[in-house]
Design a protein around this motif. Structure first.
Motif, PDB file in Angstrom:
ATOM      1  N   PHE A 110       0.892  -1.090  -0.038  1.00 52.48           N
ATOM      2  CA  PHE A 110      -0.361  -0.224   0.039  1.00 52.48           C
ATOM      3  C   PHE A 110       0.664   1.852   0.096  1.00 52.48           C
ATOM      4  O   PHE A 110       0.546   2.141  -0.282  1.00 52.48           O
ATOM      5  CB  PHE A 110      -0.820   0.275   1.164  1.00 52.48           C
ATOM      6  N   LEU A 111       1.432   1.340   0.969  1.00 55.45           N
ATOM      7  CA  LEU A 111       2.674   2.252   1.079  1.00 55.45           C
ATOM      8  C   LEU A 111       3.903   2.446  -0.831  1.00 55.45           C
ATOM      9  O   LEU A 111       3.644   3.790  -0.917  1.00 55.45           O
ATOM     10  CB  LEU A 111       3.729   1.820   1.863  1.00 55.45           C
ATOM     11  N   LEU A 112       4.132   1.656  -0.734  1.00 58.28           N
ATOM     12  CA  LEU A 112       4.806   1.700  -2.255  1.00 58.28           C
ATOM     13  C   LEU A 112       3.762   2.542  -3.012  1.00 58.28           C
ATOM     14  O   LEU A 112       3.700   2.629  -4.747  1.00 58.28           O
ATOM     15  CB  LEU A 112       5.323   0.153  -3.073  1.00 58.28           C
ATOM     16  N   LEU A 113       2.499   1.183  -3.637  1.00 58.61           N
ATOM     17  CA  LEU A 113       0.725   2.477  -4.282  1.00 58.61           C
ATOM     18  C   LEU A 113       0.978   3.601  -4.236  1.00 58.61           C
ATOM     19  O   LEU A 113       1.082   4.985  -5.203  1.00 58.61           O
ATOM     20  CB  LEU A 113       0.477   0.983  -4.261  1.00 58.61           C
ATOM     21  N   ALA A 114       0.462   4.359  -2.727  1.00 58.42           N
ATOM     22  CA  ALA A 114       1.098   5.676  -2.356  1.00 58.42           C
ATOM     23  C   ALA A 114       1.547   6.104  -2.761  1.00 58.42           C
ATOM     24  O   ALA A 114       2.216   7.824  -3.339  1.00 58.42           O
ATOM     25  CB  ALA A 114       0.838   5.773  -0.714  1.00 58.42           C
ATOM     26  N   ALA A 115       3.370   6.026  -2.712  1.00 61.37           N
ATOM     27  CA  ALA A 115       4.292   6.484  -3.468  1.00 61.37           C
ATOM     28  C   ALA A 115       4.094   6.515  -5.181  1.00 61.37           C
ATOM     29  O   ALA A 115       4.501   8.205  -5.597  1.00 61.37           O
ATOM     30  CB  ALA A 115       6.152   5.553  -3.261  1.00 61.37           C
ATOM     31  N   MET A 116       4.296   5.661  -5.680  1.00 63.95           N
ATOM     32  CA  MET A 116       3.573   5.987  -7.482  1.00 63.95           C
ATOM     33  C   MET A 116       2.550   7.000  -7.268  1.00 63.95           C
ATOM     34  O   MET A 116       2.522   7.416  -8.372  1.00 63.95           O
ATOM     35  CB  MET A 116       3.245   3.508  -7.794  1.00 63.95           C
ATOM     36  N   LYS A 136      16.921  11.417  -6.908  1.00 64.70           N
ATOM     37  CA  LYS A 136      16.945  10.018  -6.607  1.00 64.70           C
ATOM     38  C   LYS A 136      17.055   9.672  -4.638  1.00 64.70           C
ATOM     39  O   LYS A 136      16.791   8.588  -3.953  1.00 64.70           O
ATOM     40  CB  LYS A 136      18.438   9.580  -6.699  1.00 64.70           C
ATOM     41  N   THR A 137      17.358  10.961  -3.999  1.00 65.73           N
ATOM     42  CA  THR A 137      17.138  10.937  -2.522  1.00 65.73           C
ATOM     43  C   THR A 137      15.568  10.622  -1.832  1.00 65.73           C
ATOM     44  O   THR A 137      15.309   9.458  -0.890  1.00 65.73           O
ATOM     45  CB  THR A 137      18.596  12.056  -1.969  1.00 65.73           C
ATOM     46  N   THR A 138      14.441  11.656  -2.543  1.00 63.00           N
ATOM     47  CA  THR A 138      13.467  11.094  -2.298  1.00 63.00           C
ATOM     48  C   THR A 138      12.911  10.057  -2.493  1.00 63.00           C
ATOM     49  O   THR A 138      12.294   9.667  -2.172  1.00 63.00           O
ATOM     50  CB  THR A 138      12.383  12.385  -2.780  1.00 63.00           C
ATOM     51  N   VAL A 139      12.858   9.135  -4.184  1.00 62.33           N
ATOM     52  CA  VAL A 139      12.854   8.100  -4.296  1.00 62.33           C
ATOM     53  C   VAL A 139      13.454   6.857  -3.668  1.00 62.33           C
ATOM     54  O   VAL A 139      12.462   5.488  -2.709  1.00 62.33           O
ATOM     55  CB  VAL A 139      13.008   7.854  -5.623  1.00 62.33           C
ATOM     56  N   SER A 140      14.223   7.289  -2.691  1.00 57.98           N
ATOM     57  CA  SER A 140      15.057   6.395  -1.692  1.00 57.98           C
ATOM     58  C   SER A 140      14.308   6.074  -0.563  1.00 57.98           C
ATOM     59  O   SER A 140      14.513   5.034  -0.029  1.00 57.98           O
ATOM     60  CB  SER A 140      16.895   6.349  -1.526  1.00 57.98           C
ATOM     61  N   ILE A 141      14.132   7.261  -0.241  1.00 59.99           N
ATOM     62  CA  ILE A 141      13.525   7.508   1.229  1.00 59.99           C
ATOM     63  C   ILE A 141      12.027   6.929   1.033  1.00 59.99           C
ATOM     64  O   ILE A 141      11.759   6.360   2.142  1.00 59.99           O
ATOM     65  CB  ILE A 141      13.503   9.104   1.485  1.00 59.99           C
ATOM     66  N   PHE A 142      10.865   7.182   0.536  1.00 59.61           N
ATOM     67  CA  PHE A 142      10.739   7.015   0.073  1.00 59.61           C
ATOM     68  C   PHE A 142      10.468   4.485  -0.025  1.00 59.61           C
ATOM     69  O   PHE A 142       9.211   4.346   0.398  1.00 59.61           O
ATOM     70  CB  PHE A 142       9.439   7.133  -1.430  1.00 59.61           C
ATOM     71  N   LEU A 143      11.113   4.585  -1.098  1.00 61.00           N
ATOM     72  CA  LEU A 143      11.495   2.923  -0.797  1.00 61.00           C
ATOM     73  C   LEU A 143      11.650   2.628   0.610  1.00 61.00           C
ATOM     74  O   LEU A 143      11.105   1.560   1.029  1.00 61.00           O
ATOM     75  CB  LEU A 143      12.289   2.110  -1.887  1.00 61.00           C
ATOM     76  N   VAL A 144      12.650   2.988   1.171  1.00 62.17           N
ATOM     77  CA  VAL A 144      12.878   2.619   2.666  1.00 62.17           C
ATOM     78  C   VAL A 144      11.965   3.219   3.747  1.00 62.17           C
ATOM     79  O   VAL A 144      11.558   1.577   4.438  1.00 62.17           O
ATOM     80  CB  VAL A 144      14.586   4.275   2.904  1.00 62.17           C
ATOM     81  N   LEU A 145      11.330   3.680   3.861  1.00 66.36           N
ATOM     82  CA  LEU A 145       9.833   3.998   4.473  1.00 66.36           C
ATOM     83  C   LEU A 145       9.432   3.222   3.865  1.00 66.36           C
ATOM     84  O   LEU A 145       8.291   2.476   5.266  1.00 66.36           O
ATOM     85  CB  LEU A 145       9.788   5.089   4.583  1.00 66.36           C
ATOM     86  N   ALA A 146       9.088   3.066   3.007  1.00 69.84           N
ATOM     87  CA  ALA A 146       7.697   1.390   2.790  1.00 69.84           C
ATOM     88  C   ALA A 146       8.249   0.433   2.738  1.00 69.84           C
ATOM     89  O   ALA A 146       6.962   0.088   3.603  1.00 69.84           O
ATOM     90  CB  ALA A 146       7.531   1.958   1.125  1.00 69.84           C
ATOM     91  N   ALA A 151       7.224  -2.467   8.981  1.00 71.47           N
ATOM     92  CA  ALA A 151       8.153  -3.638   9.396  1.00 71.47           C
ATOM     93  C   ALA A 151       7.677  -3.290  10.719  1.00 71.47           C
ATOM     94  O   ALA A 151       7.831  -4.791  11.938  1.00 71.47           O
ATOM     95  CB  ALA A 151       9.024  -4.048   8.812  1.00 71.47           C
ATOM     96  N   VAL A 152       8.437  -2.380  11.607  1.00 63.83           N
ATOM     97  CA  VAL A 152       8.313  -1.735  12.240  1.00 63.83           C
ATOM     98  C   VAL A 152       6.697  -1.780  13.399  1.00 63.83           C
ATOM     99  O   VAL A 152       7.112  -2.317  14.592  1.00 63.83           O
ATOM    100  CB  VAL A 152       8.940   0.024  13.074  1.00 63.83           C
ATOM    101  N   GLU A 153       5.909  -1.542  12.622  1.00 58.27           N
ATOM    102  CA  GLU A 153       5.070  -1.192  13.679  1.00 58.27           C
ATOM    103  C   GLU A 153       4.213  -3.059  13.551  1.00 58.27           C
ATOM    104  O   GLU A 153       3.320  -3.038  15.041  1.00 58.27           O
ATOM    105  CB  GLU A 153       3.447  -0.309  12.380  1.00 58.27           C
ATOM    106  N   CYS A 154       4.401  -3.982  12.495  1.00 57.70           N
ATOM    107  CA  CYS A 154       3.472  -4.758  12.523  1.00 57.70           C
ATOM    108  C   CYS A 154       4.977  -5.736  13.623  1.00 57.70           C
ATOM    109  O   CYS A 154       3.717  -7.024  13.998  1.00 57.70           O
ATOM    110  CB  CYS A 154       3.538  -5.612  11.212  1.00 57.70           C
ATOM    111  N   ALA A 155       5.937  -5.617  13.639  1.00 60.00           N
ATOM    112  CA  ALA A 155       6.512  -6.456  14.627  1.00 60.00           C
ATOM    113  C   ALA A 155       5.601  -5.703  16.237  1.00 60.00           C
ATOM    114  O   ALA A 155       5.903  -6.923  17.177  1.00 60.00           O
ATOM    115  CB  ALA A 155       7.795  -5.743  14.219  1.00 60.00           C
ATOM    116  N   VAL A 156       5.205  -5.360  16.413  1.00 59.04           N
ATOM    117  CA  VAL A 156       4.563  -4.823  17.830  1.00 59.04           C
ATOM    118  C   VAL A 156       3.815  -6.093  18.636  1.00 59.04           C
ATOM    119  O   VAL A 156       3.594  -6.493  19.428  1.00 59.04           O
ATOM    120  CB  VAL A 156       4.029  -3.747  18.100  1.00 59.04           C
ATOM    121  N   PRO A 157       1.921  -5.971  17.447  1.00 57.81           N
ATOM    122  CA  PRO A 157       1.645  -7.408  17.663  1.00 57.81           C
ATOM    123  C   PRO A 157       2.775  -8.397  17.634  1.00 57.81           C
ATOM    124  O   PRO A 157       1.633  -9.899  18.642  1.00 57.81           O
ATOM    125  CB  PRO A 157       0.595  -7.093  16.626  1.00 57.81           C
TER     126      PRO A 157
END
Length: 315
Positions: A110-116, A136-146, A151-157
């Motif tokens: 979903f986050l990758l589709l939002a970036a698209m 390129k920096t903006t694209v890299s930031i979007f990919l890392v965050l996506a 991964a961090v949020e779903c690690a909690v449950p």
């Protein structure tokens, strides 16, 4: 020895007549997995080797297809083991790991589709500012965050569920999705609220952002020339099709735990298969057929001797 005694195993009970159809299951799923790997990897390879595809839109497409491959790899090997085993079991810790990977990669989609959608919005609505904004920096930031945020949020449950008391040891599914909650003795109110916040962050907010972006694109395109409308349709339609398809699958996954008793086992199996079969195969087909530049390179790859004839079919 003590550590082995403490391992909790769960029986996987989502298959229909496994003893009768195990080899048929194996052939179908193994063929599908090979097809998923090959189809997604082919398009990623084309994007990697062709300089004219080194643009943000195609990089996000490659990331989405890589996400599908990793998603499938988190599910399929365990299915193969189940098909070839007399007993279909999984340790509770491995189940929670699969649960985490499944939902974090779903959130990443979903986050990758939002970036698209943002990339398409800037390209169509702010074309002069596009090179400045989508660096390129903006694209890299979007990919890392996506990949990082889900991964961090779903690690909690996943971590908190590790200490939950289990009252059932039968998983009514073929892999560990939210049917894991049916194993717990109690589902607390705080757990429901926490999961709803995660759902809001990695699914609902990206969907709202995507809808807002494409609405803006639609308005700008309607007021612009036919060339702008054609560009918007060619590049935005595949993303919207993928979004609608995946949103329907996620909607089913969310409500299945509530409506489980209303569906017979074969229906639940068929609907679950949509997630692991349909979506990873659907994405490369859509992007391979609907994205003009990718489609052109696919034709060059698979029919080089008839390249001119193949290219003429686009006209």
């Amino acid at each position: 020895m003590d550590s082995q005694v403490n391992i909790t195993y769960i029986t996987v009970d989502g298959y229909v007549e496994m003893h009768k159809y195990r080899f048929l299951y194996f052939v179908i799923f193994f063929s599908a997995y090979i097809l998923i790997i090959c189809s997604n990897s082919t398009i990623v390879y084309l994007i990697w080797i062709h300089q004219n595809l080194h643009e943000p839109m195609y990089i996000f497409i490659a990331a989405l297809l890589i996400n599908s491959v990793v998603f499938s790899t988190a599910i399929y090997p365990k299915l193969f083991i189940d098909f070839l085993s007399e007993k279909q079991i999984i340790s509770y810790s491995a189940c929670l790991f699969q649960f985490h990977v499944f939902y974090s990669l779903a959130g990443s989609e979903f986050l990758l589709l939002a970036a698209m959608s943002y990339d398409r919005y800037v390209s169509i609505c702010k074309p002069l500012q596009y090179p400045t904004i989508m660096k390129k920096t903006t694209v890299s930031i979007f990919l890392v965050l996506a990949w990082l945020v889900p991964a961090v949020e779903c690690a909690v449950p996943a971590v908190l569920n590790a200490n939950k008391k289990l009252c059932s040891f039968i998983l009514k599914g073929i892999f560990c999705n939210n049917t894991v909650y049916k194993l717990h003795c109690v589902i607390s109110e705080s757990q429901v609220i926490r999961d709803m916040i995660i759902l809001l962050n990695v699914v609902l907010l990206p969907i709202l952002f995507i809808l807002f972006s494409y609405t803006r694109i639609l308005i700008i395109s309607y007021r612009s020339s036919g060339e702008v409308r054609r560009k918007a349709a060619q590049t935005c339609l595949p993303h919207l099709i993928v979004l609608i398809n995946f949103s329907c699958l996620v909607f089913f996954d969310v409500i299945v735990i509530r409506l489980e008793s209303y569906f017979p086992k074969p229906v639940r199996l068929i609907m679950t298969l949509q997630v692991v079969l349909y979506n990873p195969l659907f994405n490369p087909i859509i992007y391979g057929l609907k994205m003009k530049e990718i489609s052109k390179h696919l034709k060059k790859l698979f029919c080089p001797a008839k390249m001119n004839q193949c290219l003429n079919t686009d006209k």
